[in-house]
Motif scaffolding. Structure first.
Motif, short mmCIF file in Angstrom:
data_model
loop_
_atom_site.label_atom_id
_atom_site.label_comp_id
_atom_site.label_asym_id
_atom_site.label_seq_id
_atom_site.Cartn_x
_atom_site.Cartn_y
_atom_site.Cartn_z
N ARG A 59 45.00 33.56 30.01
CA ARG A 59 45.62 32.56 31.07
C ARG A 59 45.23 33.11 32.43
O ARG A 59 45.33 34.21 32.70
N LYS A 60 44.83 32.07 33.20
CA LYS A 60 44.59 32.39 34.52
C LYS A 60 45.71 32.81 35.29
O LYS A 60 46.95 32.00 35.15
N ALA A 61 45.64 33.44 36.40
CA ALA A 61 47.00 33.95 37.19
C ALA A 61 47.26 33.22 38.39
O ALA A 61 46.33 32.67 38.71
N ASP A 62 48.29 33.19 38.97
CA ASP A 62 48.51 32.72 40.11
C ASP A 62 47.69 33.15 41.47
O ASP A 62 47.25 34.43 41.35
N GLY A 63 47.18 32.13 42.14
CA GLY A 63 46.13 32.62 43.33
C GLY A 63 44.89 32.20 42.75
O GLY A 63 43.98 31.93 43.70
N GLU B 57 41.58 29.93 41.75
CA GLU B 57 41.41 28.69 42.06
C GLU B 57 40.66 27.75 40.96
O GLU B 57 40.12 28.19 40.23
N ILE B 58 40.82 26.50 40.88
CA ILE B 58 40.41 25.49 39.84
C ILE B 58 40.24 24.15 40.54
O ILE B 58 40.76 23.81 41.35
N SER B 59 39.05 23.48 39.95
CA SER B 59 38.71 22.33 40.38
C SER B 59 38.73 21.46 38.87
O SER B 59 38.45 21.90 37.72
N TYR B 60 39.39 20.20 39.14
CA TYR B 60 39.61 19.44 37.99
C TYR B 60 39.71 17.96 38.25
O TYR B 60 40.04 17.56 39.29
N GLN C 181 44.78 26.42 43.93
CA GLN C 181 45.22 27.67 43.71
C GLN C 181 46.45 27.55 42.67
O GLN C 181 47.44 26.39 42.73
N PHE C 182 46.36 28.02 41.53
CA PHE C 182 47.43 28.13 40.63
C PHE C 182 48.67 28.72 41.47
O PHE C 182 48.62 29.67 42.30
N GLY C 183 49.83 28.23 41.01
CA GLY C 183 51.00 28.64 41.68
C GLY C 183 51.45 27.85 42.74
O GLY C 183 52.49 27.97 43.58
N LYS C 184 50.44 27.00 43.27
CA LYS C 184 50.70 26.25 44.47
C LYS C 184 50.03 24.74 44.31
O LYS C 184 49.94 23.88 44.89
N PHE C 185 50.41 24.45 42.77
CA PHE C 185 49.99 23.04 42.40
C PHE C 185 51.09 22.04 42.69
O PHE C 185 52.33 22.61 42.89
N GLU D 179 38.37 26.42 30.08
CA GLU D 179 37.37 27.02 31.14
C GLU D 179 36.43 26.19 31.71
O GLU D 179 36.83 24.93 31.41
N LYS D 180 35.68 26.59 32.73
CA LYS D 180 34.66 25.57 33.34
C LYS D 180 34.02 24.38 32.37
O LYS D 180 33.55 25.13 31.35
N ASN D 181 34.09 23.57 32.72
CA ASN D 181 33.35 22.19 31.83
C ASN D 181 34.24 21.86 30.68
O ASN D 181 33.74 20.98 29.79
#
Length: 169
Positions: free
Chosen positions: A82-86, A88-91, A114-118, A132-134
């Motif tokens: 699980r990705k943590a707050d802070g 980054e991700i592009s989607y 940033q997760f947590g700032k969605f 995961e990516k892609n």
């Protein structure tokens, strides 16, 4: 005289105060109003869960429930890292109704969020934390986790569950 009585009756009926469907912004709900709202949401959620499960049962693809009350087409997704707050991700994602009608032609795309700032749908953020990516996933989202009681004031009406096809970029 009959016209006067009819006109007066219509004026009185027309002036009668209607009950508000929603309180004004900043308004305070009574306990009774809160209970009505809570029961409405509970009944709607139960109805949508049954409808979504019926839809799943008629598909060739399998869907699995997530703890946040939506379904995803990836088995054991919540068991992955699980990705943590802070982080980054592009989607991007595309929205469909349960008749598989695409609601918007252009996918919604967000870069370096940033997760947590969605500022996106909770189910989208939750699923992205495990992808995961892609990687791509299909989410089945009840209206309460989608655009809820008010819709999006464009193509999504109130209380509409959604199919969300999402991809990590």
């Amino acid at each position: 005289m009959k016209k006067l009585i009819l006109f007066s009756s219509l004026m009185i009926i027309g002036c009668a105060q209607n009950n508000q469907a929603h309180p004004p912004v900043g308004g305070i709900l009574s306990q009774e109003d809160l209970n009505v709202s809570k029961n409405r949401a509970k009944n709607l959620n139960q109805t949508e869960r049954i409808q979504i499960q019926d839809w799943i049962n008629n598909q060739n693809e399998k869907f699995y429930p997530m703890s946040l009350n939506y379904w995803v087409n990836i088995e054991n997704l919540s068991q992955k890292n699980r990705k943590a707050d802070g982080e980054e991700i592009s989607y991007q994602y595309v929205l469909y109704d349960f008749d598989n009608v695409k609601l918007y032609e252009v996918p919604k795309k967000n870069l370096n969020v940033q997760f947590g700032k969605f500022e996106d749908l909770k189910a989208v953020e939750d699923a992205l934390r495990y992808l995961e990516k892609n990687q791509e996933a299909t989410l089945l989202v009840p209206s309460v986790l989608a655009f809820g009681t008010y819709g999006d004031n464009d193509k999504i009406p109130n209380d509409m569950p959604l199919i969300i096809k999402i991809k990590v970029l």
